[in-house]
Motif scaffolding. Structure first.
Motif, short mmCIF file in Angstrom:
data_model
loop_
_atom_site.label_atom_id
_atom_site.label_comp_id
_atom_site.label_asym_id
_atom_site.label_seq_id
_atom_site.Cartn_x
_atom_site.Cartn_y
_atom_site.Cartn_z
N VAL A 102 23.48 -9.85 6.57
CA VAL A 102 24.23 -8.63 6.29
C VAL A 102 25.37 -9.00 5.35
O VAL A 102 26.14 -9.93 5.61
CB VAL A 102 24.80 -8.00 7.58
N VAL A 103 25.49 -8.25 4.25
CA VAL A 103 26.47 -8.58 3.21
C VAL A 103 27.68 -7.68 3.40
O VAL A 103 27.74 -6.57 2.86
CB VAL A 103 25.87 -8.43 1.81
N ASP A 104 28.65 -8.18 4.14
CA ASP A 104 29.86 -7.41 4.41
C ASP A 104 31.05 -7.87 3.58
O ASP A 104 32.09 -7.23 3.59
CB ASP A 104 30.24 -7.52 5.90
N GLU A 105 30.91 -9.00 2.88
CA GLU A 105 32.06 -9.54 2.17
C GLU A 105 31.61 -10.24 0.89
O GLU A 105 30.45 -10.62 0.73
CB GLU A 105 32.83 -10.51 3.07
N LEU A 106 32.57 -10.40 -0.01
CA LEU A 106 32.28 -11.00 -1.32
C LEU A 106 31.69 -12.40 -1.23
O LEU A 106 30.74 -12.70 -1.97
CB LEU A 106 33.56 -11.00 -2.17
N PRO A 107 32.18 -13.30 -0.39
CA PRO A 107 31.58 -14.64 -0.36
C PRO A 107 30.08 -14.62 -0.05
O PRO A 107 29.32 -15.40 -0.63
CB PRO A 107 32.37 -15.36 0.75
N THR A 108 29.63 -13.72 0.84
CA THR A 108 28.21 -13.63 1.14
C THR A 108 27.43 -13.15 -0.08
O THR A 108 26.33 -13.65 -0.38
CB THR A 108 27.96 -12.69 2.33
N LEU A 109 27.99 -12.19 -0.80
CA LEU A 109 27.33 -11.69 -2.01
C LEU A 109 27.20 -12.79 -3.05
O LEU A 109 26.13 -12.96 -3.67
CB LEU A 109 28.13 -10.51 -2.57
N VAL A 110 28.24 -13.57 -3.26
CA VAL A 110 28.20 -14.66 -4.23
C VAL A 110 27.23 -15.75 -3.77
O VAL A 110 26.49 -16.32 -4.58
CB VAL A 110 29.61 -15.23 -4.46
N TRP A 111 27.24 -16.02 -2.48
CA TRP A 111 26.30 -17.02 -1.94
C TRP A 111 24.85 -16.61 -2.23
O TRP A 111 24.04 -17.44 -2.66
CB TRP A 111 26.54 -17.16 -0.44
N LEU A 112 24.51 -15.34 -2.04
CA LEU A 112 23.16 -14.87 -2.33
C LEU A 112 22.85 -14.94 -3.83
O LEU A 112 21.74 -15.32 -4.23
CB LEU A 112 22.96 -13.45 -1.82
N ALA A 113 23.83 -14.57 -4.65
CA ALA A 113 23.61 -14.64 -6.10
C ALA A 113 23.34 -16.09 -6.53
O ALA A 113 22.51 -16.34 -7.41
CB ALA A 113 24.82 -14.08 -6.83
N ASN A 114 24.01 -17.04 -5.90
CA ASN A 114 23.78 -18.44 -6.23
C ASN A 114 22.39 -18.91 -5.80
O ASN A 114 21.85 -19.86 -6.36
CB ASN A 114 24.84 -19.31 -5.56
N LEU A 115 21.80 -18.21 -4.83
CA LEU A 115 20.43 -18.50 -4.42
C LEU A 115 19.41 -17.77 -5.29
O LEU A 115 18.22 -17.73 -4.95
CB LEU A 115 20.22 -18.10 -2.95
N ALA A 116 19.86 -17.20 -6.39
CA ALA A 116 19.00 -16.45 -7.32
C ALA A 116 18.39 -15.23 -6.65
O ALA A 116 17.26 -14.83 -6.96
CB ALA A 116 17.92 -17.35 -7.91
N ALA A 117 19.14 -14.60 -5.73
CA ALA A 117 18.73 -13.33 -5.15
C ALA A 117 19.13 -12.23 -6.13
O ALA A 117 20.20 -11.62 -6.01
CB ALA A 117 19.38 -13.13 -3.79
N ILE A 118 18.29 -11.99 -7.11
CA ILE A 118 18.63 -11.07 -8.19
C ILE A 118 18.62 -9.62 -7.70
O ILE A 118 19.50 -8.84 -8.06
CB ILE A 118 17.68 -11.28 -9.38
N GLU A 119 17.62 -9.26 -6.88
CA GLU A 119 17.52 -7.88 -6.41
C GLU A 119 17.90 -7.78 -4.93
O GLU A 119 17.50 -8.62 -4.11
CB GLU A 119 16.10 -7.35 -6.61
N LEU A 120 18.65 -6.72 -4.61
CA LEU A 120 19.07 -6.45 -3.24
C LEU A 120 18.56 -5.08 -2.83
O LEU A 120 18.76 -4.10 -3.55
CB LEU A 120 20.61 -6.48 -3.14
N HIS A 121 17.88 -5.02 -1.69
CA HIS A 121 17.29 -3.77 -1.20
C HIS A 121 17.73 -3.53 0.24
O HIS A 121 17.75 -4.47 1.05
CB HIS A 121 15.76 -3.84 -1.28
N THR A 122 18.06 -2.29 0.56
CA THR A 122 18.56 -1.96 1.88
C THR A 122 17.85 -0.71 2.43
O THR A 122 17.36 0.12 1.66
CB THR A 122 20.08 -1.69 1.82
N PRO A 123 17.83 -0.56 3.75
CA PRO A 123 17.23 0.63 4.35
C PRO A 123 18.19 1.80 4.34
O PRO A 123 19.37 1.67 3.99
CB PRO A 123 16.93 0.17 5.79
N GLN A 124 17.69 2.93 4.77
CA GLN A 124 18.50 4.16 4.79
C GLN A 124 19.32 4.27 6.08
O GLN A 124 20.03 5.25 6.29
CB GLN A 124 17.61 5.39 4.65
N TRP A 125 19.24 3.27 6.94
CA TRP A 125 19.96 3.28 8.21
C TRP A 125 20.89 2.07 8.29
O TRP A 125 20.66 1.04 7.67
CB TRP A 125 18.98 3.26 9.39
N ARG A 126 21.95 2.27 9.06
CA ARG A 126 22.84 1.16 9.37
C ARG A 126 22.43 0.55 10.71
O ARG A 126 21.75 1.19 11.52
CB ARG A 126 24.30 1.65 9.43
N ILE A 127 22.83 -0.68 10.92
CA ILE A 127 22.41 -1.41 12.11
C ILE A 127 22.80 -0.63 13.37
O ILE A 127 23.95 -0.24 13.54
CB ILE A 127 23.03 -2.81 12.12
#
Length: 302
Positions: A102-127
């Motif tokens: 779950v990407v709740d903060e900037l460090p997690t987003l940057v960490w995923l980008a560094n893993l070459a996670a170019i596309e991010l997809h999410t559902p229409q519901w929250r946990i």
């Protein structure tokens, strides 16, 4: 620049690597630029990721190389990354679960980008909740394109408004577009998808030469397929502002209705937007989809 180095970001230590690696070779766009884009777009992107399990599409060797979908947390996930163990929606195995990121903060987003996670997809519901968003996915069958999608988007906007539902347009970053509609979050995905299907079929009957609500690909050439099934609990939709994999770094871009209408009539070019343009638009407009975080109405059930 060394191949690997550590940065300190909002109290987290992250190791970044291979920033010069080309992620979009045809455009000369590097992993460092992917990380830079996600860092700069984060203020408007993070609210759309928050509290939603994220599916990533990773391209370790760039968009021209092998890619893979990733739902489960990858090996080596830092302890500070939020993880949620959830049943897989729609699974026939009731006990099957995945440890989602779950990407709740900037460090997690940057960490995923560094893993070459170019596309991010999410559902229409929250946990832990029912869907708080209805999505209308407009998929063009050639020779129809984004211009025709925009025309159907206007029709769909007006039809949804009859039921008190407000629609917000965004490009997909690839061929088509989506309408995102805040709803009450008090009905399950089956009810929401059923409503979306009824409206899609209604518009297909109204304009049968231009619209289809059927999934059969042989029926799609020259038409816009209104994919109501995106509201299935097991499905995800590209997150607003996410990059998309293609020859150049485009992103799923929120639009104004004035822009959408101009694209529909041909008064403006119907096109996808590059990462640099999306950053400029966010600086100019802020988050055009900010109202998605406000509760909307329940969908009609009959």
């Amino acid at each position: 620049m060394p191949d690997r180095f550590v940065v300190h970001l909002e109290g987290r230590d992250l190791e970044l690597s291979n920033l010069d690696k080309l992620m979009f070779p045809a455009a000369g766009f590097t992993k460092g630029e992917v990380i830079d884009y996600y860092t700069r777009i984060a203020p408007v992107l993070l609210p759309h990721l928050r509290d939603r399990p994220v599916t990533r599409i990773r391209f370790p060797n760039g968009v021209e190389g092998v890619h893979f979908f990733e739902k489960n947390k990858p090996g080596g996930t830092p302890d500070w990354v939020r993880r949620e163990t959830l049943p897989v929606p729609g699974s026939t195995k009731s006990r099957e679960t995945i440890d989602f990121v779950v990407v709740d903060e900037l460090p997690t987003l940057v960490w995923l980008a560094n893993l070459a996670a170019i596309e991010l997809h999410t559902p229409q519901w929250r946990i832990g909740a029912d869907p708080d968003m209805l999505v209308v996915d407009l998929d063009p069958g050639a020779p129809a394109g984004l211009r025709e999608c925009c025309a159907v988007a206007v029709l769909m906007r007006d039809r949804l408004a009859e039921d008190g539902i407000t629609a917000y347009p965004k490009t997909s970053g690839k061929k088509g577009m989506q309408l995102c509609c805040p709803i009450a979050g008090t009905q399950d995905a089956f009810v929401v998808a059923g409503y979306a299907k009824r409206v899609a079929e209604e518009l297909a009957r109204l304009v049968p030469g231009s619209i289809t609500a059927k999934m059969a690909k042989q029926l799609r050439p020259g038409k816009i397929f209104i994919d109501w099934s995106q509201n299935n609990a097991a499905k995800t939709t590209v997150t607003p502002y996410s990059l998309r994999a293609g020859s150049s770094p485009t992103a799923s871009t929120p639009l104004t209705w004035d822009e959408t209408e101009a694209m529909a009539t041909g008064d403006a070019e119907a096109r996808q937007f590059a990462a640099a343009e999306v950053l400029e638009r966010a600086e100019q407009h802020g988050d055009l989809l900010a109202d998605l975080r406000l509760p909307g109405p329940a969908v009609p059930t009959s």
